[in-house]
Enzyme design. Structure first.
Site, mmCIF file in Angstrom:
data_model
loop_
_atom_site.group_PDB
_atom_site.id
_atom_site.type_symbol
_atom_site.label_atom_id
_atom_site.label_comp_id
_atom_site.label_asym_id
_atom_site.label_seq_id
_atom_site.Cartn_x
_atom_site.Cartn_y
_atom_site.Cartn_z
ATOM 1 N N GLY A 66 0.759 -1.236 0.000
ATOM 2 C CA GLY A 66 0.000 0.000 0.000
ATOM 3 C C GLY A 66 0.793 1.290 0.000
ATOM 4 C CG HIS A 67 4.331 3.879 1.864
ATOM 5 N ND1 HIS A 67 5.570 4.339 1.519
ATOM 6 C CD2 HIS A 67 3.701 4.904 2.491
ATOM 7 C CE1 HIS A 67 5.707 5.587 1.938
ATOM 8 N NE2 HIS A 67 4.580 5.954 2.519
ATOM 9 C CG MET A 68 4.831 5.471 -2.329
ATOM 10 S SD MET A 68 3.544 6.727 -2.464
ATOM 11 C CE MET A 68 4.000 7.752 -1.073
ATOM 12 C CG LEU A 73 8.950 4.945 -2.329
ATOM 13 C CD1 LEU A 73 8.708 6.448 -2.444
ATOM 14 C CD2 LEU A 73 10.264 4.573 -2.958
#
Length: 170
Positions: A66-68, A73
């Site tokens: 879910g983080h980018m 990242l």
């Protein structure tokens, strides 16, 4: 812009010389499962209060999906968490505070200077600045391939013993 002074030159430690693996780290830190942000400790200097550890980042880190999406990242907050866990490990191992658990007390002057991706070795260098019974202050720097990606100061505080009375480390 002049190159930043590192807490410890990378030539002073060997990332292949593990002095504490995850099992040893677990003796001092209570984080488990997704929240374990250290793979190994490779350097300890009690005289100068410096410790070096790392986290090998794999494709299955909980934040990858879910983080980018498409370009994962490492979140900055996880970089700071890794630094806090390293400071806690060193503090607890050498009984520098009289507490069963050191908690995160705050951050100061944190700067993110690069990106960190799965597949990289995230190295943390921490130097304790002050250790008192109710407050730990530490400076930290995080590197990938000897390039500074994050730095700042963190504070650690003793957590109340009653929070952990009936809880054994997993």
């Amino acid at each position: 812009m002049p190159k930043r002074q590192l807490i410890l030159d990378p030539s002073c430690y060997d990332l292949n010389h593990v002095i504490a693996d995850i099992h040893e780290i677990r003796r001092y830190n209570r984080q488990r499962f997704e929240m374990e942000q250290l793979t190994a400790i490779v350097y300890e200097d009690r005289v100068n209060s410096v410790c070096v550890g790392y986290k090998d980042l794999g494709p299955d880190e909980f934040w990858v999906r879910g983080h980018m999406p498409g370009r994962p990242l490492m979140p900055g907050v996880m970089m700071c968490e890794a630094a806090a866990q390293l400071a806690s490990y060193f503090t607890q191992k050498y009984k520098l505070m009289n507490t069963p658990v050191v908690g995160f007390g705050g951050l100061k002057d944190v700067r993110f200077r690069g990106v960190v991706q799965p597949g990289e070795r995230f190295v943390i260098v921490c130097r304790l600045l002050k250790v008192r019974s109710m407050l730990l202050t530490s400076e930290f720097q995080c590197l990938v391939r000897d390039n500074l990606v994050c730095e700042g100061e963190l504070m650690g505080i003793p957590l109340p013993e009653e929070l952990f009375k009936d809880v054994a480390p997993a």
